[in-house]
Design a protein around this motif. Structure first.
Motif, PDB file in Angstrom:
ATOM      1  N   CYS A  10      26.439 -21.631  -5.206  1.00  0.00           N
ATOM      2  CA  CYS A  10      25.119 -22.092  -4.786  1.00  0.00           C
ATOM      3  C   CYS A  10      24.184 -20.893  -4.694  1.00  0.00           C
ATOM      4  O   CYS A  10      24.558 -19.835  -4.194  1.00  0.00           O
ATOM      5  CB  CYS A  10      25.219 -22.794  -3.440  1.00  0.00           C
ATOM      6  SG  CYS A  10      23.636 -23.327  -2.763  1.00  0.00           S
ATOM      7  N   LYS A  11      22.941 -21.068  -5.170  1.00  0.00           N
ATOM      8  CA  LYS A  11      21.966 -19.972  -5.157  1.00  0.00           C
ATOM      9  C   LYS A  11      21.489 -19.637  -3.750  1.00  0.00           C
ATOM     10  O   LYS A  11      21.058 -18.524  -3.499  1.00  0.00           O
ATOM     11  CB  LYS A  11      20.744 -20.330  -6.013  1.00  0.00           C
ATOM     12  CG  LYS A  11      21.065 -20.592  -7.455  1.00  0.00           C
ATOM     13  CD  LYS A  11      21.399 -19.323  -8.170  1.00  0.00           C
ATOM     14  CE  LYS A  11      21.609 -19.646  -9.645  1.00  0.00           C
ATOM     15  NZ  LYS A  11      22.098 -18.519 -10.395  1.00  0.00           N
ATOM     16  N   LEU A  12      21.562 -20.579  -2.813  1.00  0.00           N
ATOM     17  CA  LEU A  12      21.059 -20.338  -1.463  1.00  0.00           C
ATOM     18  C   LEU A  12      22.143 -19.866  -0.499  1.00  0.00           C
ATOM     19  O   LEU A  12      21.964 -18.868   0.192  1.00  0.00           O
ATOM     20  CB  LEU A  12      20.396 -21.597  -0.909  1.00  0.00           C
ATOM     21  CG  LEU A  12      19.129 -22.045  -1.637  1.00  0.00           C
ATOM     22  CD1 LEU A  12      18.632 -23.355  -1.075  1.00  0.00           C
ATOM     23  CD2 LEU A  12      18.071 -20.979  -1.527  1.00  0.00           C
ATOM     24  N   CYS A  13      23.251 -20.568  -0.444  1.00  0.00           N
ATOM     25  CA  CYS A  13      24.270 -20.250   0.568  1.00  0.00           C
ATOM     26  C   CYS A  13      25.506 -19.573  -0.001  1.00  0.00           C
ATOM     27  O   CYS A  13      26.315 -19.038   0.751  1.00  0.00           O
ATOM     28  CB  CYS A  13      24.676 -21.519   1.320  1.00  0.00           C
ATOM     29  SG  CYS A  13      25.563 -22.728   0.319  1.00  0.00           S
ATOM     30  N   LYS A  15      28.046 -21.018  -1.561  1.00  0.00           N
ATOM     31  CA  LYS A  15      29.211 -21.901  -1.558  1.00  0.00           C
ATOM     32  C   LYS A  15      29.673 -22.154  -2.992  1.00  0.00           C
ATOM     33  O   LYS A  15      28.876 -22.280  -3.911  1.00  0.00           O
ATOM     34  CB  LYS A  15      28.814 -23.216  -0.881  1.00  0.00           C
ATOM     35  CG  LYS A  15      29.905 -24.236  -0.785  1.00  0.00           C
ATOM     36  CD  LYS A  15      29.367 -25.480  -0.098  1.00  0.00           C
ATOM     37  CE  LYS A  15      30.377 -26.594  -0.158  1.00  0.00           C
ATOM     38  NZ  LYS A  15      29.847 -27.824   0.433  1.00  0.00           N
ATOM     39  N   PHE A  24      22.429 -25.635  -6.886  1.00  0.00           N
ATOM     40  CA  PHE A  24      22.439 -25.704  -5.433  1.00  0.00           C
ATOM     41  C   PHE A  24      23.478 -26.710  -4.986  1.00  0.00           C
ATOM     42  O   PHE A  24      23.679 -27.743  -5.631  1.00  0.00           O
ATOM     43  CB  PHE A  24      21.072 -26.125  -4.892  1.00  0.00           C
ATOM     44  CG  PHE A  24      19.946 -25.246  -5.366  1.00  0.00           C
ATOM     45  CD1 PHE A  24      19.798 -23.969  -4.874  1.00  0.00           C
ATOM     46  CD2 PHE A  24      19.049 -25.701  -6.306  1.00  0.00           C
ATOM     47  CE1 PHE A  24      18.779 -23.152  -5.318  1.00  0.00           C
ATOM     48  CE2 PHE A  24      18.025 -24.900  -6.754  1.00  0.00           C
ATOM     49  CZ  PHE A  24      17.893 -23.616  -6.262  1.00  0.00           C
ATOM     50  N   CYS A  25      24.110 -26.449  -3.836  1.00  0.00           N
ATOM     51  CA  CYS A  25      25.082 -27.404  -3.304  1.00  0.00           C
ATOM     52  C   CYS A  25      24.339 -28.581  -2.670  1.00  0.00           C
ATOM     53  O   CYS A  25      23.137 -28.535  -2.428  1.00  0.00           O
ATOM     54  CB  CYS A  25      25.992 -26.727  -2.283  1.00  0.00           C
ATOM     55  SG  CYS A  25      25.187 -26.179  -0.774  1.00  0.00           S
ATOM     56  N   ARG A  27      24.472 -29.827   0.321  1.00  0.00           N
ATOM     57  CA  ARG A  27      23.947 -29.541   1.656  1.00  0.00           C
ATOM     58  C   ARG A  27      22.587 -28.841   1.571  1.00  0.00           C
ATOM     59  O   ARG A  27      21.643 -29.190   2.278  1.00  0.00           O
ATOM     60  CB  ARG A  27      24.932 -28.672   2.430  1.00  0.00           C
ATOM     61  CG  ARG A  27      24.472 -28.355   3.838  1.00  0.00           C
ATOM     62  CD  ARG A  27      25.423 -27.430   4.542  1.00  0.00           C
ATOM     63  NE  ARG A  27      25.425 -26.157   3.848  1.00  0.00           N
ATOM     64  CZ  ARG A  27      26.299 -25.187   4.056  1.00  0.00           C
ATOM     65  NH1 ARG A  27      27.279 -25.361   4.926  1.00  0.00           N
ATOM     66  NH2 ARG A  27      26.236 -24.060   3.405  1.00  0.00           N
ATOM     67  N   CYS A  28      22.465 -27.845   0.687  1.00  0.00           N
ATOM     68  CA  CYS A  28      21.199 -27.121   0.542  1.00  0.00           C
ATOM     69  C   CYS A  28      20.104 -28.025  -0.031  1.00  0.00           C
ATOM     70  O   CYS A  28      18.937 -27.898   0.350  1.00  0.00           O
ATOM     71  CB  CYS A  28      21.387 -25.890  -0.343  1.00  0.00           C
ATOM     72  SG  CYS A  28      22.390 -24.607   0.443  1.00  0.00           S
ATOM     73  N   GLU A  31      18.988 -30.190   2.956  1.00  0.00           N
ATOM     74  CA  GLU A  31      18.213 -29.398   3.911  1.00  0.00           C
ATOM     75  C   GLU A  31      16.827 -29.097   3.352  1.00  0.00           C
ATOM     76  O   GLU A  31      15.834 -29.131   4.080  1.00  0.00           O
ATOM     77  CB  GLU A  31      18.946 -28.103   4.244  1.00  0.00           C
ATOM     78  CG  GLU A  31      20.141 -28.296   5.149  1.00  0.00           C
ATOM     79  CD  GLU A  31      20.892 -27.005   5.416  1.00  0.00           C
ATOM     80  OE1 GLU A  31      20.499 -25.951   4.867  1.00  0.00           O
ATOM     81  OE2 GLU A  31      21.866 -27.050   6.173  1.00  0.00           O
ATOM     82  N   GLY A  32      16.743 -28.812   2.068  1.00  0.00           N
ATOM     83  CA  GLY A  32      15.452 -28.557   1.436  1.00  0.00           C
ATOM     84  C   GLY A  32      14.567 -29.787   1.461  1.00  0.00           C
ATOM     85  O   GLY A  32      13.358 -29.694   1.673  1.00  0.00           O
ATOM     86  N   ARG A  35      13.074 -30.097   4.901  1.00  0.00           N
ATOM     87  CA  ARG A  35      11.993 -29.133   5.121  1.00  0.00           C
ATOM     88  C   ARG A  35      10.712 -29.570   4.425  1.00  0.00           C
ATOM     89  O   ARG A  35       9.623 -29.444   4.981  1.00  0.00           O
ATOM     90  CB  ARG A  35      12.406 -27.751   4.598  1.00  0.00           C
ATOM     91  CG  ARG A  35      13.389 -27.055   5.485  1.00  0.00           C
ATOM     92  CD  ARG A  35      13.612 -25.628   5.032  1.00  0.00           C
ATOM     93  NE  ARG A  35      14.900 -25.184   5.511  1.00  0.00           N
ATOM     94  CZ  ARG A  35      15.909 -24.814   4.746  1.00  0.00           C
ATOM     95  NH1 ARG A  35      15.771 -24.798   3.442  1.00  0.00           N
ATOM     96  NH2 ARG A  35      17.049 -24.431   5.272  1.00  0.00           N
TER      97      ARG A  35
END
Length: 69
Positions: A10-13, A15, A24-25, A27-28, A31-32, A35
């Protein structure tokens, strides 16, 4: 060696992604989305406030003076 090349994260976390098409996973992504909804609500509220203030000013400066009896 071929397993290390196919390993996707994943690019953010960071994972490990197994069968994901996106970088991206899940979860991300969720969450995005949360937001974006919160930011959109804030921007919409500010826009409504500005629009209401402009309408109030326009209604109060229409030329006739209703405050004197």
């Amino acid at each position: 060696m071929s397993n290390e090349e196919k390993e996707r994260r994943c690019k953010l976390c960071g994972k490990l992604l197994l069968d994901e098409k996106l970088p991206f996973c899940r979860r991300c992504v969720l969450e995005g989305r949360n937001r974006v909804g919160q930011v959109g609500g804030i921007i919409g509220g500010l826009a409504m406030t500005v629009h209401s203030a402009v309408a109030l000013v326009n209604n109060n400066t229409d030329g006739n003076d209703d405050t004197t009896a």
